[in-house]
Write an enzyme that holds these catalytic residues in place. Sequence first.
Site, PDB file in Angstrom:
ATOM      1  N   HIS A 185      -4.044   0.417  -4.579  1.00 30.99           N
ATOM      2  CA  HIS A 185      -3.356  -0.678  -5.267  1.00 30.99           C
ATOM      3  C   HIS A 185      -3.703  -0.606  -6.745  1.00 30.99           C
ATOM      4  CE1 HIS A 185      -2.308  -2.992  -1.568  1.00 30.99           C
ATOM      5  NE2 HIS A 185      -3.257  -2.219  -1.095  1.00 30.99           N
ATOM      6  N   HIS A 207      -7.105   4.109   6.957  1.00 33.71           N
ATOM      7  CA  HIS A 207      -6.343   3.742   5.767  1.00 33.71           C
ATOM      8  C   HIS A 207      -5.685   4.985   5.159  1.00 33.71           C
ATOM      9  CE1 HIS A 207      -5.126   1.311   2.400  1.00 33.71           C
ATOM     10  NE2 HIS A 207      -5.808   2.047   1.528  1.00 33.71           N
ATOM     11  N   ASN A 221       1.859   3.692  10.802  1.00 30.96           N
ATOM     12  CA  ASN A 221       1.092   4.212  11.945  1.00 30.96           C
ATOM     13  C   ASN A 221       1.525   3.418  13.166  1.00 30.96           C
ATOM     14  OD1 ASN A 221      -0.531   2.012  10.351  1.00 30.96           O
ATOM     15  ND2 ASN A 221      -1.209   1.842  12.476  1.00 30.96           N
ATOM     16  N   SER A 271       0.828  -1.218   0.000  1.00 29.52           N
ATOM     17  CA  SER A 271       0.000   0.000   0.000  1.00 29.52           C
ATOM     18  C   SER A 271       0.853   1.255   0.000  1.00 29.52           C
ATOM     19  CB  SER A 271      -0.868   0.064   1.263  1.00 29.52           C
ATOM     20  OG  SER A 271      -1.686  -1.039   1.373  1.00 29.52           O
ATOM     21  N   MET A 277      -1.539  -6.930   7.169  1.00 27.56           N
ATOM     22  CA  MET A 277      -2.545  -7.872   6.662  1.00 27.56           C
ATOM     23  C   MET A 277      -2.062  -8.601   5.408  1.00 27.56           C
ATOM     24  SD  MET A 277      -5.809  -5.331   7.054  1.00 27.56           S
ATOM     25  CE  MET A 277      -5.968  -4.225   8.473  1.00 27.56           C
ATOM     26  N   SER A 278      -0.757  -8.790   5.294  1.00 31.69           N
ATOM     27  CA  SER A 278      -0.244  -9.417   4.061  1.00 31.69           C
ATOM     28  C   SER A 278       1.050 -10.184   4.364  1.00 31.69           C
ATOM     29  CB  SER A 278       0.019  -8.327   3.011  1.00 31.69           C
ATOM     30  OG  SER A 278       1.076  -7.484   3.426  1.00 31.69           O
ATOM     31  N   ALA A 283       2.954  -1.943   4.185  1.00 36.09           N
ATOM     32  CA  ALA A 283       2.722  -0.938   5.214  1.00 36.09           C
ATOM     33  C   ALA A 283       2.283  -1.695   6.451  1.00 36.09           C
ATOM     34  CB  ALA A 283       1.641   0.027   4.764  1.00 36.09           C
ATOM     35  N   HIS A 313      -5.074  -9.659  -1.257  1.00 34.84           N
ATOM     36  CA  HIS A 313      -5.184  -9.849   0.194  1.00 34.84           C
ATOM     37  C   HIS A 313      -6.242 -10.903   0.512  1.00 34.84           C
ATOM     38  CE1 HIS A 313      -3.557  -5.727  -0.147  1.00 34.84           C
ATOM     39  NE2 HIS A 313      -2.886  -6.043   0.939  1.00 34.84           N
ATOM     40  N   TYR A 354      -8.218 -10.753   2.974  1.00 35.99           N
ATOM     41  CA  TYR A 354      -9.476 -10.101   3.391  1.00 35.99           C
ATOM     42  C   TYR A 354     -10.361  -9.704   2.207  1.00 35.99           C
ATOM     43  CZ  TYR A 354      -6.997  -5.676   2.480  1.00 35.99           C
ATOM     44  OH  TYR A 354      -6.281  -4.664   1.892  1.00 35.99           O
ATOM     45  N   GLU A 355      -9.788  -9.728   1.004  1.00 38.73           N
ATOM     46  CA  GLU A 355     -10.617  -9.432  -0.171  1.00 38.73           C
ATOM     47  C   GLU A 355     -11.494 -10.631  -0.536  1.00 38.73           C
ATOM     48  OE1 GLU A 355      -8.473  -6.908  -3.348  1.00 38.73           O
ATOM     49  OE2 GLU A 355      -6.847  -7.814  -2.203  1.00 38.73           O
TER      50      GLU A 355
HETATM   51  N1  HPA Z   1      -2.695  -3.039  11.569  1.00 38.03           N
HETATM   52  C1  HPA Z   1      -2.858  -3.931  10.568  1.00 38.03           C
HETATM   53  N2  HPA Z   1      -2.482  -3.676   9.321  1.00 38.03           N
HETATM   54  C2  HPA Z   1      -1.925  -2.488   9.059  1.00 38.03           C
HETATM   55  C3  HPA Z   1      -1.745  -1.515  10.048  1.00 38.03           C
HETATM   56  C4  HPA Z   1      -2.150  -1.808  11.377  1.00 38.03           C
HETATM   57  O1  HPA Z   1      -2.024  -0.998  12.309  1.00 38.03           O
HETATM   58  N3  HPA Z   1      -1.162  -0.442   9.444  1.00 38.03           N
HETATM   59  C5  HPA Z   1      -0.998  -0.779   8.135  1.00 38.03           C
HETATM   60  N4  HPA Z   1      -1.462  -2.008   7.892  1.00 38.03           N
END
Ligand code: HPA
Length: 267
Positions: free
Chosen positions: A55, A241, A229, A24, A205-206, A107, A77, A79-80
């Site tokens: 993406h 996001h 973050n 991302s 998440m990847s 990320a 992903h 989750y998709e």
């Molecule tokens: N948690 C999960 N996935 C993420 C995060 C997070 O804080 N930041 C970027 N992808």
Amino acid sequence: MNNTIKFLKKTVTVQPEIGLILGSGLGVLAEEIENPVKIPYDEIPGFPVSTVEGHAGQLVIGTLQGKQVITMQGRFHYYEGYSLERVTFPIRVMKELGVKSLIVTNAAGGINETFTPGDLMIITDHINNFGDNPLIGPNDPAQGVRFPDMSTAYNKKLVKLAKEVAHTLEIPVKEGVYVGNTGPSYETPAEIRMLRFFGGDAVGMSTVPEVIVAKHCDLEVLGISCISNMAAGILDQPLTHEEVIETTEMVRANFLSFVKEIVKEMN
Ligand code: HPA
């Protein structure tokens, strides 16, 4: 798979040696590729199609720092709604095309409280928290062994190279353990405390499924997280996001020079 390989071999004449997966907000690296052949995922027979914001969803194949590379600008992903087998299909494709090493980027939220948003983290190990594994099902011995060793999933030589490059370029980098969660909801503060206790430094998440498959088919892996973050509960602010994308854009320059120099020095 056969259709996919036939199509790609017909479309692309160079043989890529390094695969790159751009997470991302990190897709800009693909714009640095010379003589690029760009193939949207929805034009590749057998390929899944990505849906998430940020993406682009294409393969970019060409030359980077004198090396032949194949880049995923955008990934798939769990989750998709794809199975982990589908999520990791492009890794098998890269292997079939002759790729030897894979650089995976993402990320991620910082769990380690010494991290700051904008930090780059070299992944030294991971925790598979997906509750699933891309290798579940019949094993094809032509691809890899039934029970792959994961004790050296992240190639030590490449970690060392990445640290040397960071030092030379004076880019501060962290090192740590990446935890892969399914998403798409971000974690709760309690989950982050648990993951910290379990030894996680960053969460996303990847990456974990892709690295398991890369290891299965004997690719050398380097993983780089961009800490976009601080994970839930560390700062008194909600996670979005948008923040993730904004931070990755902020570290774009460092990220680009870091990865490009690593590619240049890889052999
Ligand atoms: N948690 C999960 N996935 C993420 C995060 C997070 O804080 N930041 C970027 N992808």
